[in-house]
Design a protein around this motif. Sequence first.
Motif, PDB file in Angstrom:
ATOM      1  N   ARG A 244      15.624 -10.241  25.031  1.00 47.96           N
ATOM      2  CA  ARG A 244      15.088 -11.530  24.922  1.00 47.96           C
ATOM      3  C   ARG A 244      15.264 -12.112  26.354  1.00 47.96           C
ATOM      4  N   VAL A 245      15.524 -11.328  27.321  1.00 43.56           N
ATOM      5  CA  VAL A 245      15.283 -11.752  28.757  1.00 43.56           C
ATOM      6  C   VAL A 245      14.537 -12.865  29.084  1.00 43.56           C
ATOM      7  N   GLY A 246      12.998 -12.426  28.881  1.00 47.19           N
ATOM      8  CA  GLY A 246      12.077 -13.269  29.159  1.00 47.19           C
ATOM      9  C   GLY A 246      12.228 -14.647  28.632  1.00 47.19           C
ATOM     10  N   ARG A 247      12.435 -14.583  27.230  1.00 47.07           N
ATOM     11  CA  ARG A 247      12.794 -15.874  26.620  1.00 47.07           C
ATOM     12  C   ARG A 247      13.904 -16.694  27.088  1.00 47.07           C
ATOM     13  N   PHE A 248      15.028 -16.158  27.377  1.00 46.86           N
ATOM     14  CA  PHE A 248      16.195 -16.585  27.991  1.00 46.86           C
ATOM     15  C   PHE A 248      15.620 -17.356  29.091  1.00 46.86           C
ATOM     16  N   LEU A 249      15.021 -16.670  30.082  1.00 47.37           N
ATOM     17  CA  LEU A 249      14.823 -17.465  31.415  1.00 47.37           C
ATOM     18  C   LEU A 249      13.852 -18.738  31.069  1.00 47.37           C
ATOM     19  N   VAL A 250      13.025 -18.778  30.045  1.00 51.57           N
ATOM     20  CA  VAL A 250      12.154 -19.859  29.646  1.00 51.57           C
ATOM     21  C   VAL A 250      13.113 -20.838  29.072  1.00 51.57           C
TER      22      VAL A 250
END
Length: 283
Positions: free
Chosen positions: A66-72
């Motif tokens: 979930r790296v992308g989701r975490f960045l957002v």
Amino acid sequence: MLSRLAEERATGVLTRERGVLYLVEGQVVHAESPATPGLDVLLTTRGALGSDGWWEAVSEAGADRRVGRFLVDSGRLTAGALELCHLGALYDAAFFTLGPSSGPARFRYGVAHWIGPVRPVSVDAVERETLRRRDLLHRIWPEPGTDTEPLVRTGRAVDSALPPRQRTVLDQVDGERTASDISLVLGRPGFHTLVDLRRLAAAGIVTPRSPTITSGPVAAGSGPDEPGPGSSGPDGSRTPQEAPATPLSPVSTVVAQAAEAAQASADPDVALLRRLRDALEAL
């Protein structure tokens, strides 16, 4: 194979000689290639995200993919900025991954990337974009050596009107670096670098390094009949600064005229480039 995987709505990773494509239910969700910088480099080099922020996201959300989701969610990137940069990295890496290859292709079912879902892209869209990019490169300069070989400057004078982006790429040409090396140094998408280098090649400013070119001073005994190292270009013709001060032959005149026209054009005509090549081979 990729089309069959799309029809199957397969999930997993397709591995080829120059990169990998990750699929979820038959759509491409991520791509990586050693020939071009990854998403992390593109984000941090351009200042969209600090290096610490990237590694925090990997540490906190990588195991859950979930790296992308975490960045957002953490406010480090907007959803639009992440999506735009991720799509650019995906198409760029896919271009190299789907390039001509002599190695086998393998698919491992069930493998997912830790970046997590951002925006899936259809296989058809990836293939269309890959073919469009190949066609663009061929129209700029039909010789592919600049894409993979170490590059050198030809010694040709550089016009003051050379676009800044091309000048930045040219500054990295040192006789050792390839296009991929330059992309990594600059933190720039690999395909963009290929475009700039092919335009520089079409203008007669850079060329793939000849295997016979060596560094060091010219031997003392070198003369007109005994050229020293570096006295010839890759095609066997003399470099501009070493050309004898004699009237140009008809073939040399064609070369000079064609080279001037190629340098003046940002997107030279293929017929002109072939005429230039034929003239060089006739020398």
